[in-house]
Enzyme design. Structure first.
Site, PDB file in Angstrom:
ATOM      1  CB  SER A 269     -10.548   4.499  10.229  1.00  0.00           C
ATOM      2  OG  SER A 269      -9.915   3.273   9.951  1.00  0.00           O
TER       3      SER A 269
ATOM      4  CB  THR B 291      -6.996   5.228  11.737  1.00  0.00           C
ATOM      5  OG1 THR B 291      -6.043   5.806  10.840  1.00  0.00           O
ATOM      6  CG2 THR B 291      -6.957   5.993  13.044  1.00  0.00           C
TER       7      THR B 291
ATOM      8  CG  HIS C  93      -6.991   5.089   0.053  1.00  0.00           C
ATOM      9  ND1 HIS C  93      -5.615   5.094  -0.009  1.00  0.00           N
ATOM     10  CD2 HIS C  93      -7.384   4.176  -0.867  1.00  0.00           C
ATOM     11  CE1 HIS C  93      -5.197   4.251  -0.933  1.00  0.00           C
ATOM     12  NE2 HIS C  93      -6.273   3.674  -1.472  1.00  0.00           N
ATOM     13  N   GLY C  94      -9.033   5.986   3.860  1.00  0.00           N
ATOM     14  CA  GLY C  94      -9.492   6.776   4.999  1.00  0.00           C
ATOM     15  C   GLY C  94     -10.852   6.345   5.520  1.00  0.00           C
TER      16      GLY C  94
ATOM     17  CG  ASN D 284      -7.588   0.878   1.248  1.00  0.00           C
ATOM     18  OD1 ASN D 284      -8.158   0.002   0.608  1.00  0.00           O
ATOM     19  ND2 ASN D 284      -6.424   1.377   0.883  1.00  0.00           N
TER      20      ASN D 284
ATOM     21  CG  ASP E  16      -2.035   0.970   1.176  1.00  0.00           C
ATOM     22  OD1 ASP E  16      -2.535   1.239   0.077  1.00  0.00           O
ATOM     23  OD2 ASP E  16      -2.435   1.476   2.249  1.00  0.00           O
ATOM     24  CG  HIS E  17      -0.690   4.951   0.749  1.00  0.00           C
ATOM     25  ND1 HIS E  17      -1.059   6.069   0.045  1.00  0.00           N
ATOM     26  CD2 HIS E  17      -1.786   4.559   1.433  1.00  0.00           C
ATOM     27  CE1 HIS E  17      -2.326   6.373   0.300  1.00  0.00           C
ATOM     28  NE2 HIS E  17      -2.796   5.455   1.138  1.00  0.00           N
TER      29      HIS E  17
ATOM     30  CG  HIS F  86      -5.047   8.567   4.394  1.00  0.00           C
ATOM     31  ND1 HIS F  86      -5.174   7.212   4.248  1.00  0.00           N
ATOM     32  CD2 HIS F  86      -4.884   9.070   3.140  1.00  0.00           C
ATOM     33  CE1 HIS F  86      -5.078   6.901   2.972  1.00  0.00           C
ATOM     34  NE2 HIS F  86      -4.906   7.998   2.267  1.00  0.00           N
TER      35      HIS F  86
END
Length: 293
Positions: A214, A236, A211-212, A233, A84-85, A183
């Site tokens: 959470s 956190t 993404h992000g 994804n 990832d990333h 994120h």
């Protein structure tokens, strides 16, 4: 069972109108918790190792990837492994050696033309070696300690027309889009731009990635999946569960020194968090799509 292919899990989720969770792992406890949680939810899962996690592991991808692969072989559900990333493309050959079947190329911080150039080069390499490739357009805020981008700031949202062009130019297999999440959020207060997500879903020809996640409440996660998100994804949320469990254990046992005590509690807390999140996204209520945030 052997490692699953990310592409297979994505295709199956898309065909079923659901999504697959991709959970970032940093330690063996993360790996065990995510697989335990996936088994409890009877759902497949993607284990994600980020470039930042590799840096934390002293720059070595292989040990954590080997642990993930070994755990996947004994899992009762399908488990895929994803890098990832990735900003340092020098990691890609190592990922191949470690049996990782998919990567996310992170060039979203670059101007559009540079993003295209870097991503196209990486995707060509990935496809040559049978690796599924994800990339991002419209930068999602919150990485590396930076605050989330303002909703009206340049790059804070993914433009559908630009996204279609980007896919054509880079040949990516999936697109991570900026539609309101960020994120590293520790509160679940972000909201999805449903109108924009709808336009992206209609315009874009590849699976969409969020993404992000959470930072989203359950209703927002459901709306995201109902709106076309196929890969969710999560990172956190597990860090919050792990940290809270460790803090609680050490507070209740201030003289304790055996890490197995607090790490066991941490693993259990992350398992519960994983199970809940996977159950949430596994069967979205599509009526939520029409509900105002």
């Amino acid at each position: 069972m052997p490692l699953a292919f990310t592409s297979d899990l994505i295709d199956r989720a898309a065909a079923g109108g659901t999504a697959v969770a991709a959970v970032n792992v940093i330690t063996l406890e993360h790996i065990e918790a995510v697989i335990n949680g996936a088994e409890a939810a009877s759902q497949p899962v993607i284990l994600q190792i980020s470039e930042n996690a590799v840096k934390y592991r002293l720059g070595r991808l292989a040990p954590l990837a080997a642990a993930a692969t070994a755990a996947a072989r004994t899992a009762r559900v399908e488990v895929a492994l994803h890098l990832d990333h990735v900003k340092d493309l020098g990691l890609l050959p190592t990922a191949l050696e470690c049996g990782i079947g998919s990567v996310m190329i992170d060039a979203a911080h670059l101007p559009y033309e540079q993003n295209v150039e870097v991503t196209r080069h990486a995707v060509k390499w990935a496809h040559t070696h049978g690796i599924w490739a994800e990339a991002e357009l419209g930068e999602v805020g919150g990485k590396d300690g930076r605050g989330a981008l303002d909703a009206h700031a340049p790059g804070a949202r993914t433009d559908p027309a630009e996204a279609a062009q980007y896919i054509e130019e880079t040949r990516i297999d999936a697109l991570a889009v900026a539609v309101g999440s960020a994120h590293a959020m520790t509160s679940r207060t972000a909201t999805i731009d449903r109108e924009l997500l709808g336009r992206l879903h209609e315009t874009v020809s590849v699976p969409l990635v969020l993404h992000g996640s959470s930072g989203l409440a359950d209703a927002e996660l459901l709306a995201a999946v109902a709106g076309g998100i196929i890969k969710v994804n999560i990172g956190t949320a597990l860090s919050i569960a792990m940290t809270h469990a460790i803090r609680t254990h050490l507070t209740s046992e201030p003289r304790g020194v055996d890490p197995r005590g607090y790490l066991s509690d941490a693993r259990t807390a992350m398992t519960v968090a994983t199970t809940r999140l996977l159950n949430t996204i596994a069967a979205p209520d599509h009526t939520l799509w029409s509900v105002s945030p």
